[in-house]
Design an enzyme around this catalytic site. Structure first.
Site, PDB file in Angstrom:
ATOM      1  N   ASP A 101      -9.802 -10.232   7.084  1.00 35.69           N
ATOM      2  CA  ASP A 101     -11.161 -10.449   6.549  1.00 35.69           C
ATOM      3  C   ASP A 101     -11.531 -11.929   6.633  1.00 35.69           C
ATOM      4  O   ASP A 101     -12.660 -12.280   6.990  1.00 35.69           O
ATOM      5  CB  ASP A 101     -11.259  -9.984   5.097  1.00 35.69           C
ATOM      6  N   TYR A 117       0.828  -1.209   0.000  1.00 35.73           N
ATOM      7  CA  TYR A 117       0.000   0.000   0.000  1.00 35.73           C
ATOM      8  C   TYR A 117       0.860   1.257   0.000  1.00 35.73           C
ATOM      9  O   TYR A 117       0.439   2.298   0.474  1.00 35.73           O
ATOM     10  CB  TYR A 117      -0.923  -0.005   1.220  1.00 35.73           C
ATOM     11  N   LYS A 132       6.321 -14.172   3.826  1.00 34.62           N
ATOM     12  CA  LYS A 132       6.579 -15.040   2.679  1.00 34.62           C
ATOM     13  C   LYS A 132       8.053 -14.881   2.312  1.00 34.62           C
ATOM     14  O   LYS A 132       8.409 -14.601   1.157  1.00 34.62           O
ATOM     15  CB  LYS A 132       5.630 -14.641   1.522  1.00 34.62           C
ATOM     16  N   ASP A 184       0.647 -18.458   3.146  1.00 28.98           N
ATOM     17  CA  ASP A 184      -0.281 -19.449   2.576  1.00 28.98           C
ATOM     18  C   ASP A 184      -0.660 -20.492   3.629  1.00 28.98           C
ATOM     19  O   ASP A 184      -1.819 -20.904   3.734  1.00 28.98           O
ATOM     20  CB  ASP A 184       0.307 -20.102   1.312  1.00 28.98           C
ATOM     21  N   ASP A 187      -4.485  -7.486   5.540  1.00 32.41           N
ATOM     22  CA  ASP A 187      -5.793  -7.103   5.003  1.00 32.41           C
ATOM     23  C   ASP A 187      -6.594  -8.368   4.671  1.00 32.41           C
ATOM     24  O   ASP A 187      -7.756  -8.526   5.068  1.00 32.41           O
ATOM     25  CB  ASP A 187      -5.564  -6.252   3.738  1.00 32.41           C
TER      26      ASP A 187
END
Ligand code: ATP
Length: 335
Positions: free
Chosen positions: A235, A126, A172, A207, A231
């Site tokens: 959710d 972002y 990651k 993952d 983010d």
């Protein structure tokens, strides 16, 4: 001690749910001083700016801000998102999302879940740094030592404050060797400082984390990660305990703290009086904890748990009550 609170209602159902929360706050018998400021699309239509400087200044000066929801129109060039601007201007680097079972019928986890997702809120993908070169588009994923250190420290301090024993660092680094390599190294460095406090550190690839949230979410206590991963994972996690209607969040940082329900302005139901105010009430619990009114936070949390148990709910959660009826019942149950 007087707490100065800023209320930003915004658009759509924002004014309905935030007004309900303000009445609840007024019924807690605390020493609260309220200011109101404007932001969002209606504000843009009125004054030509979706996030006027006066609103930014008011949020900086307040002890905490309660923010409703804003509509961000996609088709106005250079339109500034109110929430993103506030996060940036006030350096609100920590996005906090509690994931707690509320006894909701139909939720995947009606009981047993109680953890936090801590998302870095100012950098990562972002960064806002994107460019196009012919048929190639590039976004810069900015990770800094400072940004990583402060978000991981926030997660460990949260664990200490709330009696959690484990922090899971999600990255990651096997693929994003430089950016997440730096995030991982910095996180493990911060974690070492908290060994003496008996807080365990665990690391997981993003993952694997996404899969484990479905497989065994009860094994997590505090999850900390970079912006985009946070983010998505937050959710996913909110869906485990009931979804949008009960998802609360806080943006906490250097020059302020802004608490907002996760849902948007829901223009399809705005003005109908049926918006679910519970996400905003749970957000208000977070705000009360932030201003160190923990007894009031607990009273409100208990009242919310009770309305859910007795089924005084809006239609999105399968009930037949309206916003005001849920509000008034919560106030009755405050005791
Ligand atoms: P925005 O464009 O501002 O993000 P949105 O309505 O597209 O708003 P969401 O907040 O994700 O985005 O909402 C999706 C749908 O879920 C809404 O259209 C609405 O029907 C429902 N919804 C969201 N929040 C609530 C709420 N508090 N009470 C009842 N229904 C809700």
């Amino acid at each position: 001690m007087t707490h100065n609170l800023l209320i930003i209602k915004g658009d759509g159902i924002g004014p309905e749910v935030v007004s309900a929360a303000r009445v609840v706050l007024e019924n807690l018998n605390l020493d609260l001083h309220f200011e109101e400021a404007k932001a969002g699309y209606a504000c843009y239509q009125e004054v030509g700016d979706p996030i006027p400087q006066a609103t930014i200044d008011a949020a900086r000066q307040a002890d905490a801000t309660l923010f409703g929801a804003v509509t961000t129109p996609p088709d106005i060039p250079k339109y500034r998102s109110a929430v993103v601007t506030l996060r940036k201007e006030l350096d609100l680097y920590a996005n906090l999302r509690p994931v707690r079972s509320l006894g909701l019928k139909g939720a995947h986890y009606r009981d047993n879940l109680d953890f936090y997702v801590v998302r870095e809120n100012t950098e990562g993908l972002y960064s806002g740094q994107e460019e196009v070169d012919g048929d190639t588009a590039i976004a810069k994923r900015i990770i800094t030592k400072k940004g990583s250190e402060r978000i991981v420290r926030y997660a460990f301090e949260l664990a200490k404050r709330t009696g959690k024993r484990k922090v899971t660092v999600v990255h990651k680094a096997n693929v994003l060797r430089l950016t997440d390599g730096l995030f991982r190294r910095t996180a493990l460095g911060v974690a070492a400082e908290y060994q003496a406090d008996g807080i365990e550190v665990q690391e997981l690839l993003v993952d694997t984390m996404a899969m484990r949230l479905i497989k065994d979410p009860e094994n997590f206590e505090v999850i900390v990660t970079t912006n985009l991963f946070g983010d998505i994972l937050s959710d996913e996690a909110s869906e485990l305990v009931g979804g949008l209607g009960v998802a609360a969040s806080g943006n906490i940082g250097v020059s302020g703290a802004i608490f907002e329900p996760v849902h948007g302005s829901a223009p399809d139901i705005a003005g109908k009086g049926i918006a679910n105010p519970l996400a905003t009430f749970l957000t208000t619990v977070m705000l009360l904890q932030h201003i160190q009114e923990s007894a009031a936070a607990e009273r409100l949390q208990n009242a919310i748990t009770k309305v859910i148990a007795e089924g005084t709910l809006t239609p999105d959660l399968g009930g037949s009550s309206n916003t005001i009826q849920v509000r008034d019942r919560v106030i009755e149950l405050l005791g």
